[in-house]
Design a protein around this motif. Structure first.
Motif, PDB file in Angstrom:
ATOM      1  N   SER A  41      -2.781  16.084 -36.240  1.00 18.94           N
ATOM      2  CA  SER A  41      -2.511  16.800 -34.996  1.00 18.94           C
ATOM      3  C   SER A  41      -3.310  16.216 -33.825  1.00 18.94           C
ATOM      4  O   SER A  41      -2.958  16.420 -32.678  1.00 18.94           O
ATOM      5  CB  SER A  41      -2.809  18.291 -35.160  1.00 18.94           C
ATOM      6  N   GLU A  42      -4.359  15.458 -34.125  1.00 19.48           N
ATOM      7  CA  GLU A  42      -5.112  14.813 -33.041  1.00 19.48           C
ATOM      8  C   GLU A  42      -4.362  13.618 -32.454  1.00 19.48           C
ATOM      9  O   GLU A  42      -4.730  13.110 -31.404  1.00 19.48           O
ATOM     10  CB  GLU A  42      -6.486  14.339 -33.532  1.00 19.48           C
ATOM     11  N   GLY A  43      -3.352  13.136 -33.183  1.00 20.39           N
ATOM     12  CA  GLY A  43      -2.551  12.027 -32.651  1.00 20.39           C
ATOM     13  C   GLY A  43      -3.013  10.643 -33.075  1.00 20.39           C
ATOM     14  O   GLY A  43      -2.675   9.641 -32.445  1.00 20.39           O
ATOM     15  N   PHE A  44      -3.793  10.563 -34.165  1.00 25.83           N
ATOM     16  CA  PHE A  44      -4.143   9.236 -34.677  1.00 25.83           C
ATOM     17  C   PHE A  44      -2.910   8.616 -35.323  1.00 25.83           C
ATOM     18  O   PHE A  44      -2.013   9.331 -35.784  1.00 25.83           O
ATOM     19  CB  PHE A  44      -5.263   9.346 -35.716  1.00 25.83           C
ATOM     20  N   GLY A  45      -2.884   7.296 -35.385  1.00 19.71           N
ATOM     21  CA  GLY A  45      -1.771   6.612 -36.027  1.00 19.71           C
ATOM     22  C   GLY A  45      -1.892   6.718 -37.537  1.00 19.71           C
ATOM     23  O   GLY A  45      -2.828   7.321 -38.054  1.00 19.71           O
ATOM     24  N   SER A  46      -0.903   6.135 -38.241  1.00 16.09           N
ATOM     25  CA  SER A  46      -0.975   6.247 -39.698  1.00 16.09           C
ATOM     26  C   SER A  46      -1.494   4.942 -40.283  1.00 16.09           C
ATOM     27  O   SER A  46      -1.490   3.907 -39.640  1.00 16.09           O
ATOM     28  CB  SER A  46       0.390   6.592 -40.265  1.00 16.09           C
ATOM     29  N   CYS A  47      -1.911   5.016 -41.511  1.00 15.50           N
ATOM     30  CA  CYS A  47      -2.559   3.884 -42.171  1.00 15.50           C
ATOM     31  C   CYS A  47      -1.521   2.921 -42.702  1.00 15.50           C
ATOM     32  O   CYS A  47      -0.567   3.327 -43.363  1.00 15.50           O
ATOM     33  CB  CYS A  47      -3.413   4.415 -43.311  1.00 15.50           C
ATOM     34  N   THR A  48      -1.691   1.620 -42.421  1.00 16.19           N
ATOM     35  CA  THR A  48      -0.801   0.640 -43.045  1.00 16.19           C
ATOM     36  C   THR A  48      -1.593  -0.315 -43.912  1.00 16.19           C
ATOM     37  O   THR A  48      -1.170  -1.430 -44.160  1.00 16.19           O
ATOM     38  CB  THR A  48       0.023  -0.129 -41.994  1.00 16.19           C
ATOM     39  N   ASN A  49      -2.745   0.138 -44.345  1.00 18.43           N
ATOM     40  CA  ASN A  49      -3.549  -0.619 -45.310  1.00 18.43           C
ATOM     41  C   ASN A  49      -3.861  -2.053 -44.876  1.00 18.43           C
ATOM     42  O   ASN A  49      -3.890  -2.953 -45.704  1.00 18.43           O
ATOM     43  CB  ASN A  49      -2.866  -0.635 -46.677  1.00 18.43           C
ATOM     44  N   THR A  50      -4.095  -2.248 -43.588  1.00 19.10           N
ATOM     45  CA  THR A  50      -4.441  -3.606 -43.160  1.00 19.10           C
ATOM     46  C   THR A  50      -5.864  -3.948 -43.563  1.00 19.10           C
ATOM     47  O   THR A  50      -6.226  -5.104 -43.678  1.00 19.10           O
ATOM     48  CB  THR A  50      -4.339  -3.776 -41.625  1.00 19.10           C
ATOM     49  N   GLY A  51      -6.693  -2.939 -43.715  1.00 16.22           N
ATOM     50  CA  GLY A  51      -8.089  -3.178 -44.111  1.00 16.22           C
ATOM     51  C   GLY A  51      -9.007  -3.503 -42.946  1.00 16.22           C
ATOM     52  O   GLY A  51     -10.204  -3.749 -43.138  1.00 16.22           O
ATOM     53  N   ILE A  79     -17.644 -13.159 -22.374  1.00 17.18           N
ATOM     54  CA  ILE A  79     -17.538 -12.049 -23.319  1.00 17.18           C
ATOM     55  C   ILE A  79     -16.723 -10.934 -22.679  1.00 17.18           C
ATOM     56  O   ILE A  79     -17.040 -10.477 -21.581  1.00 17.18           O
ATOM     57  CB  ILE A  79     -18.942 -11.521 -23.703  1.00 17.18           C
ATOM     58  N   VAL A  80     -15.651 -10.519 -23.372  1.00 16.66           N
ATOM     59  CA  VAL A  80     -14.803  -9.441 -22.853  1.00 16.66           C
ATOM     60  C   VAL A  80     -15.217  -8.127 -23.517  1.00 16.66           C
ATOM     61  O   VAL A  80     -15.286  -8.046 -24.740  1.00 16.66           O
ATOM     62  CB  VAL A  80     -13.312  -9.728 -23.139  1.00 16.66           C
ATOM     63  N   VAL A  81     -15.537  -7.127 -22.701  1.00 17.60           N
ATOM     64  CA  VAL A  81     -15.996  -5.843 -23.247  1.00 17.60           C
ATOM     65  C   VAL A  81     -15.070  -4.722 -22.791  1.00 17.60           C
ATOM     66  O   VAL A  81     -14.889  -4.506 -21.599  1.00 17.60           O
ATOM     67  CB  VAL A  81     -17.442  -5.544 -22.797  1.00 17.60           C
ATOM     68  N   GLU A  82     -14.491  -4.022 -23.772  1.00 15.58           N
ATOM     69  CA  GLU A  82     -13.557  -2.930 -23.475  1.00 15.58           C
ATOM     70  C   GLU A  82     -14.004  -1.654 -24.180  1.00 15.58           C
ATOM     71  O   GLU A  82     -14.764  -1.714 -25.140  1.00 15.58           O
ATOM     72  CB  GLU A  82     -12.151  -3.303 -23.987  1.00 15.58           C
ATOM     73  N   PRO A  83     -13.519  -0.528 -23.727  1.00 17.89           N
ATOM     74  CA  PRO A  83     -13.801   0.715 -24.471  1.00 17.89           C
ATOM     75  C   PRO A  83     -12.922   0.799 -25.711  1.00 17.89           C
ATOM     76  O   PRO A  83     -11.958   0.050 -25.832  1.00 17.89           O
ATOM     77  CB  PRO A  83     -13.434   1.817 -23.472  1.00 17.89           C
ATOM     78  N   TRP A  84     -13.252   1.692 -26.628  1.00 18.05           N
ATOM     79  CA  TRP A  84     -12.346   1.998 -27.745  1.00 18.05           C
ATOM     80  C   TRP A  84     -11.019   2.417 -27.108  1.00 18.05           C
ATOM     81  O   TRP A  84     -11.011   3.179 -26.146  1.00 18.05           O
ATOM     82  CB  TRP A  84     -12.823   3.191 -28.547  1.00 18.05           C
ATOM     83  N   ARG A  85      -9.927   1.971 -27.685  1.00 16.99           N
ATOM     84  CA  ARG A  85      -8.607   2.367 -27.175  1.00 16.99           C
ATOM     85  C   ARG A  85      -7.857   3.166 -28.221  1.00 16.99           C
ATOM     86  O   ARG A  85      -7.530   2.642 -29.290  1.00 16.99           O
ATOM     87  CB  ARG A  85      -7.782   1.121 -26.828  1.00 16.99           C
ATOM     88  N   ALA A  86      -7.596   4.411 -27.953  1.00 20.39           N
ATOM     89  CA  ALA A  86      -6.776   5.255 -28.835  1.00 20.39           C
ATOM     90  C   ALA A  86      -6.459   6.514 -28.058  1.00 20.39           C
ATOM     91  O   ALA A  86      -7.300   6.991 -27.290  1.00 20.39           O
ATOM     92  CB  ALA A  86      -7.527   5.611 -30.106  1.00 20.39           C
ATOM     93  N   SER A  87      -5.261   7.039 -28.243  1.00 20.30           N
ATOM     94  CA  SER A  87      -4.930   8.224 -27.440  1.00 20.30           C
ATOM     95  C   SER A  87      -5.821   9.427 -27.783  1.00 20.30           C
ATOM     96  O   SER A  87      -6.133  10.220 -26.913  1.00 20.30           O
ATOM     97  CB  SER A  87      -3.442   8.552 -27.523  1.00 20.30           C
ATOM     98  N   PRO A  88      -6.306   9.573 -29.030  1.00 16.96           N
ATOM     99  CA  PRO A  88      -7.240  10.685 -29.261  1.00 16.96           C
ATOM    100  C   PRO A  88      -8.645  10.408 -28.727  1.00 16.96           C
ATOM    101  O   PRO A  88      -9.505  11.291 -28.805  1.00 16.96           O
ATOM    102  CB  PRO A  88      -7.281  10.808 -30.798  1.00 16.96           C
ATOM    103  N   SER A 140     -14.488  13.632 -29.493  1.00 12.69           N
ATOM    104  CA  SER A 140     -14.634  14.973 -30.062  1.00 12.69           C
ATOM    105  C   SER A 140     -13.573  15.275 -31.124  1.00 12.69           C
ATOM    106  O   SER A 140     -13.733  16.201 -31.917  1.00 12.69           O
ATOM    107  CB  SER A 140     -14.603  16.032 -28.963  1.00 12.69           C
ATOM    108  N   ALA A 141     -12.498  14.464 -31.164  1.00 12.00           N
ATOM    109  CA  ALA A 141     -11.491  14.636 -32.216  1.00 12.00           C
ATOM    110  C   ALA A 141     -12.143  14.571 -33.593  1.00 12.00           C
ATOM    111  O   ALA A 141     -11.758  15.294 -34.508  1.00 12.00           O
ATOM    112  CB  ALA A 141     -10.417  13.558 -32.088  1.00 12.00           C
ATOM    113  N   PHE A 142     -13.123  13.706 -33.745  1.00  6.76           N
ATOM    114  CA  PHE A 142     -13.824  13.577 -35.027  1.00  6.76           C
ATOM    115  C   PHE A 142     -14.523  14.885 -35.404  1.00  6.76           C
ATOM    116  O   PHE A 142     -14.523  15.284 -36.563  1.00  6.76           O
ATOM    117  CB  PHE A 142     -14.857  12.444 -34.968  1.00  6.76           C
TER     118      PHE A 142
END
Lengths: 667, 263, 253
Positions: C212-222, C101-110, C122-124
């Motif tokens: 402004s937090e630097g999240f990516g944009s939505c491409t409706n992948t679902g 089992i591979v366990v990683e943290p959430w990955r996102a620049s914000p 805290s961005a949320f």
């Protein structure tokens, strides 16, 4: 009454006390509010609502929580609902009836004035929450829906599926975040309060540890509000969150704040039973399930044994071989008796050998009867004249799913058993602590400037809390009580300039915290913090749990003292103090639990009666019901701490002028 | 910043542009396909060539076509910008990411599919649009029709014919009847010649797969971006998105090179 | 029925925000299928402590799937392989003996990593501060039943409001977009009459903060909705898209 305890209950008759007091409490003018700083520890219902309300009023507020966001506080996990005397159902509810039910449910160990105030403001809470966007459950006509909870005969519980606490907390949290955005509140997430700073006996601030960096920080405040919840985790296994702790309250206690009725703990009757040694926490199944679930065990011991050995299934047991023991013993309230009564009744059946699950420590909560009832109702609604049994079951299950779907899913996720097909298995577990820091009518502890709100104080629930009343109290304290009562103190503080945090009291407090941390890091023993916590939990559960006795409590006290010594010589806290270190966080908390446990046992040992959640085996009727002793124990036991874990008992007499005290009966 | 720039520079505004240009390109595809169906006519390209002239000269169509070029460029340019921005939002990649568990692969590969389509458009425009407009290889063909019988009497290349217009039409009559002569730039011939190259046919067919997959997600996605997500209409949008835009349209386009290759 | 598993865990270890970090592999044996995923980590951590090593840091609190604090990226999916559950409610019966089992943290620049599997979300909170509320001061409210709300709207609003803010949507999204989180709050309040006065301003402010937090944009992948432990629907994103465009076009700001 000891002189140290002045409850400051306003004069006048019960109905007018709060209204009158509220209108006469001194005010602080808006310009002065801007220079008054309030520190709030904890961001649950009480903390978040207090922070939002006080910031709106103009005070400078700082909020501290150990989680990564204010929204995580454990109020979020409350499932069933929130009581309010709205009488929307026209079923005879009133402020007085909610007041009466709460006092009676608490087994006559709560203050009349406080409880009446709570019942009075309960209606405003619902208004406030709806206005702030809480999506409560509604009827088709668009108005709010209600359900019943234990210990009441009216429908006064407002709810949002099985996630009422979440919705209420997010409502309060959004109000808090709004103030954060406006710059009126400064939020300190991942911060834990580790000491209260007092100067000349007056609370002047706190020492907090930044859990990300390990830095100790000093914060000055004209007032400090502890909204830190209960201490159920002293039992290790409880329905509390993993991080719930007593540390803030305990540090206040050791600084002089009295701890009241610490032995009053609530054991919730409907939790998912323990599955093994690895268990880290217990999960509650909302009390609302008792609206539609019937509780039973096999009437024959051999059936119970066969069930434990997995030789038969629960549904194999015929109707006449089932013992619906709550309906049998308490025909008037049936499955909706208060929590303490339901828990003890379950323990009684299991101790008598009728328990199920492989451990023999579980009873059934069965929805089959009401599934059929709902199925038939649906068939009538749809005009089906000869529905098959399968159709009835299917329609009935759909209704049950609509009402409790998320709880059923959670049950299945945890146990791997489908509760639509087999009855749930439940067993009591530690859930709530009625005891807490002693506070007066203003919610101030006996340390001037230090307040306790919500579960952290002792005030409204007596010896047993009714379901759906914790959310009510948390929000009442934060939204509608503290914004008024804090003025009574702060109006005298307007001349106090912010005290620089290089004051010697801050330095000394910080050094003390640093000393404790260094000591814990320095032990470098062989056992983990959890090892000690689990052992403490077992002592507490077995000896200071659902049933207590003088002999066992005495033994528990010495066991805890031994365990505490062992902890301070053999605990191992890996890592560093100046970084994120969850083991250190736990160690600090468990060190406090190891002291609190002793006080709880001492309190239980001193209270020679059975009342509410406190059941002493020596004091029961022939039918096994609790036997209260109003002559000698109709008081609040407030304990004062002295160096070296010794305590002095102060008693605050409880005066009942509006309620006739009676033996509590739900028969 | 004025509100227009603010709106279109927000992540939602940019998505809105993607959806708007994307759907516009979809409508173009429908027109383009219907027009190109004339390639299948057995009239030696008369209808097709006339249509090509109409498409390149009619003023309104000309305006629309500039809008179209702009849309292609903008859709591609914005798409690349968004990809870059989205990559920046996750600077450290996951060691394991099981995208298949939660989304359709077309939705995760719009950038690659879009890039293939963009390259295709370049090749396609070079082959036909550029040649037709600026090239010297496309010759003229004269078609002679019998007006009364409504039949094509003959058609022949006019290698020596030079004129300014792309099309010239005259009527004449003689003893055998009345005739209509059309001299037109013969793009049809160009198509027929080009699609004898197997590699070009293969490229076209493969690219139509890219179009199919791009539209499989893109068409439905545009509606979600516009906020049109309703249980009553989702079925219809999905049906059109899948059957029309990712099956019928690309299959029809792919049929054209294959038709000429095997003809 | 209960049985025991032997597993191999590949876990992301990172001392602090500045550390580069790397995977470490641990063997865990005799794991009961009745354990939760986090209880399995408890067992591993207990062993690491006794062995004198540093335990793995991970966020968790309520352990009943509601606080939203737990956040593990398990075998390529946030909160692991089961639909509609958080990591704390994921039980080991979802795995097989011998699994890695591979366990990683959430990955996102914000969401920068703080330590091991712990990230800063805290961005949320800042997005909620930007507009995720109804501006009503305590004590101003009218009677709760003076405003009837159609049951379907109330139910839909509740469905959006059940978001626990765990960040699985961001973690799952190939673009690290926070649209599901933001839209859940926008949609919850947009569906209620109380939310109307600030409806336009709310969506504009929250989207601006999200960007402004630097999240990516939505491409409706679902992917967000598919992995959301509370199964929040994409219809909320659609509602936010609608609201945003109409707010930008019609508001006076």
């Amino acid at each position: 009454m000891t002189s140290k305890l002045d409850s400051k209950i306003p004069e006048g008759n019960l109905e007018q006390k709060w209204t009158k007091y509220r209108s006469t409490v001194p005010l602080v003018n808006p310009a002065n509010k801007r220079s008054l700083e309030v520190l709030i520890i904890g961001s649950g219902l009480a903390g978040a609502s207090a922070a939002a309300s006080l910031a709106e009023l103009g005070y400078k507020v700082k909020v501290f929580c150990f989680q990564d966001s204010a929204r995580r506080a454990h109020s979020i996990a409350a499932q069933g609902g929130i009581n309010a005397a709205k009488n929307y159902q026209n079923d005879g509810d009133s402020t007085y009836r909610l007041f009466y039910d709460t006092i009676k449910g608490g087994d006559y160990r709560a203050r009349e004035a406080n409880v009446y105030r709570l019942a009075e403001v309960s209606a405003n809470i619902i208004d406030q929450c709806v206005a702030s966007g809480v999506p409560f459950a509604r009827e088709y006509g668009g108005l709010l829906s209600n359900r019943s909870f234990g210990g009441t005969q009216v429908q006064r519980t407002f709810y949002a599926a099985g996630q009422t606490g979440q919705q209420l907390l997010l409502g309060a949290y959004s109000g808090l975040q709004r103030q954060v955005g406006m710059g009126n509140v400064k939020m300190y997430a991942r911060h834990e309060m580790l000491e209260v700073v007092t100067i000349d006996g007056v609370c002047r601030g706190i020492i907090a540890r930044d859990l990300t960096t390990g830095n100790l920080e000093r914060h000055f405040g004209h007032a400090v509000l502890l909204c830190t919840g209960g201490y159920g985790n002293v039992f290790y296994l409880s329905t509390n969150a993993m991080g719930s702790n007593v540390t803030a309250a305990w540090k206040a206690h050791k600084k002089g704040a009295m701890m009241a009725n610490p032995c009053f703990t609530q054991i919730h009757p409907t939790c998912i039973p323990v599955s093994g040694d690895h268990q880290s926490k217990l999960t509650l199944m909302s009390e609302s399930l008792r609206n539609d679930g019937r509780i039973w065990v096999p009437a024959k011991k051999e059936d119970a044994v066969a069930l434990r050995e997995n030789r038969i299934k629960p549904n194999d047991i015929k109707e006449e071989d089932r013992d619906y023991y709550l309906e049998r013993r308490y025909p008037a309230f049936g499955n909706l008796v208060p929590r303490d009564v339901a828990s003890r009744a379950a323990k009684e059946r299991c101790d008598a050998g009728f328990g199920v699950n492989k451990t023999g420590e579980a009873v059934f909560l069965d929805f089959a009867f009401n599934t059929i009832r709902y199925g038939n109702m649906e068939a009538t609604k749809k005009g089906m004249h000869n529905p098959t049994q399968d159709q009835i079951v299917e329609m009935g299950r759909a209704v049950v799913k609509e009402k409790y779907g998320n709880l059923f899913d959670m049950y299945q996720q945890i146990t791997g058993v489908n509760p639509y097909e087999q009855p749930m298995m439940i067993y009591p577990a530690v859930h709530y602590t009625m005891g807490g820091l002693w506070v007066d009518y203003n919610l101030m502890t006996n340390i001037p400037g230090l307040y306790a709100l919500g579960e952290a104080n002792f005030s409204e629930h007596g010896a047993n809390r009714l379901g759906a009343s914790a959310l009510m109290q948390g929000l009442a304290d934060g939204y509608f009580v503290i914004p008024y009562t804090i003025g009574a103190y702060l109006n005298k503080e307007i001349m106090t300039k912010a005290i620089p945090t290089d004051h010697e009291a801050f330095v000394a407090a910080e050094n003390k915290v640093k000393g404790t941390i260094d000591q814990l890091m320095g032990i470098k023993g062989t056992k983990s913090v959890d090892y000690f916590h689990k052992r403490l939990g077992l002592i507490m559960w077995n000896k200071c749990g659902m049933a207590r006795s003088s002999e066992e409590l005495t033994k528990a006290i010495s066991d805890i003292q031994t365990l505490r010594k062992e902890f301070w010589s053999d605990v191992r806290v890996p890592g560093d103090a100046n970084e994120m270190n969850s083991e250190l966080e736990k160690a600090v908390r468990v060190a406090d639990f190891l002291e609190l446990g002793e006080l709880m046992c001492k309190d239980a040992l001193t209270r020679n009666e059975s009342c509410g959640g406190h059941f002493r085996e020596e004091y029961q009727t022939e039918e096994g019901e609790a036997m209260r002793d109003d002559e000698n124990y109709k008081y609040v036991a407030a304990w004062e701490y002295f160096e070296g874990n010794t305590w002095e008992l102060h008693k605050e007499d409880l005066v009942y002028e509006n309620i006739k005290i009676a033996q509590r009966s739900y028969k | 910043m004025n509100w227009v720039t603010k709106m279109f520079s927000s992540s939602l505004g940019q998505k809105f542009i993607m959806a708007l240009t994307g759907l516009f390109l979809c409508t173009f595809l429908v027109i383009h396909m219907i027009g190109n169906l004339q390639l299948f006519k057995s009239d030696f390209g008369l209808a097709f060539n006339t249509y090509a002239v109409f498409m390149t000269t009619f003023p309104l169509i000309k305006v629309v076509s500039y809008l179209l070029y702009a849309s292609v460029l903008f859709h591609a340019f914005k798409g690349f910008m968004l990809i870059a921005k989205n990559r920046k939002a996750r600077p450290v990649k996951y060691a394991v990411q099981d995208g298949a568990a939660n989304s359709h692969w077309t939705s995760r590969n719009m950038g690659i599919l879009g890039t293939i389509i963009l390259l295709f458009i370049v090749v396609h425009m070079k082959n036909f649009w550029y040649e037709y407009k600026f090239g010297h290889d496309v010759g003229y063909t004269a078609y002679i029709q019998d007006i009364h019988k409504d039949t094509l009497v003959s058609q022949a290349m006019e290698p020596t014919y030079t004129q300014v217009k792309k099309i010239e039409e005259v009527n004449y009559s003689n003893e055998s009847g009345q005739y209509h002569v059309t001299i037109v730039k013969d793009l049809y011939k160009e198509v027929a010649v080009e699609f004898k190259e197997w590699w070009l046919v293969a490229l076209y067919v493969l690219c139509m797969f890219a179009v199919a997959f791009h539209l499989y997600h893109g068409f439905q996605s545009a509606f979600q971006t516009f906020g049109i997500n309703h249980s009553k209409f989702n079925g219809l949008i999905k049906f059109i998105g899948i059957w029309f835009f990712s099956v019928i349209i690309p299959a029809s386009f792919a049929a054209m090179p294959l038709f000429f290759f095997f003809k | 029925m209960e049985k025991n598993l032997n597993l191999s865990l590949k876990v992301w270890r990172q001392k602090n925000a500045k550390d580069k970090g790397q995977f470490e592999t641990y063997k865990v044996n005799d794991i009961s299928t009745d354990m939760s995923f986090l209880e399995m980590f408890d067992v591993l951590n207990e062993r690491l402590i006794v062995d004198g090593k540093e335990p793995i840091a991970f966020d968790h609190d309520c352990r009943e799937g509601i606080c939203g604090m737990c956040s593990m990226f398990i075998n390529g999916r946030p909160h692991g392989p089961k639909q509609g559950v958080t990591t704390c409610q994921l039980h080991m019966r979802s795995f097989n003996d011998g699994d890695t089992i591979v366990v990683e943290p959430w990955r996102a620049s914000p969401f920068p990593v703080i330590k091991d599997l712990v990230v800063d979300r805290s961005a949320f909170d800042r997005i909620i501060s930007a507009g995720g509320f109804i501006s009503i001061n305590t004590g101003n409210a009218q009677d709760a039943n003076s405003l009837p709300i159609p049951k379907d709207d109330a139910d839909e609003s509740f469905a959006a409001a059940s978001c626990i803010g765990c960040g699985a949507c961001v973690a799952a999204c190939k673009n690290a977009s926070a649209m599901l989180f933001v839209s859940a709050k926008v949609s919850q309040l947009a569906l209620l009459p109380q939310g109307q006065p600030e409806r336009k301003q709310r969506v504009m402010e929250m989207v601006a903060q999200m960007d402004s937090e630097g999240f990516g944009s939505c491409t409706n992948t679902g992917a967000c909705s598919a992995e959301c432990p509370k199964e929040i629907s994409l219809t909320h994103i659609a509602r936010m898209n609608r609201d945003y465009i109409s707010a930008e076009l019609s508001s006076t700001k």
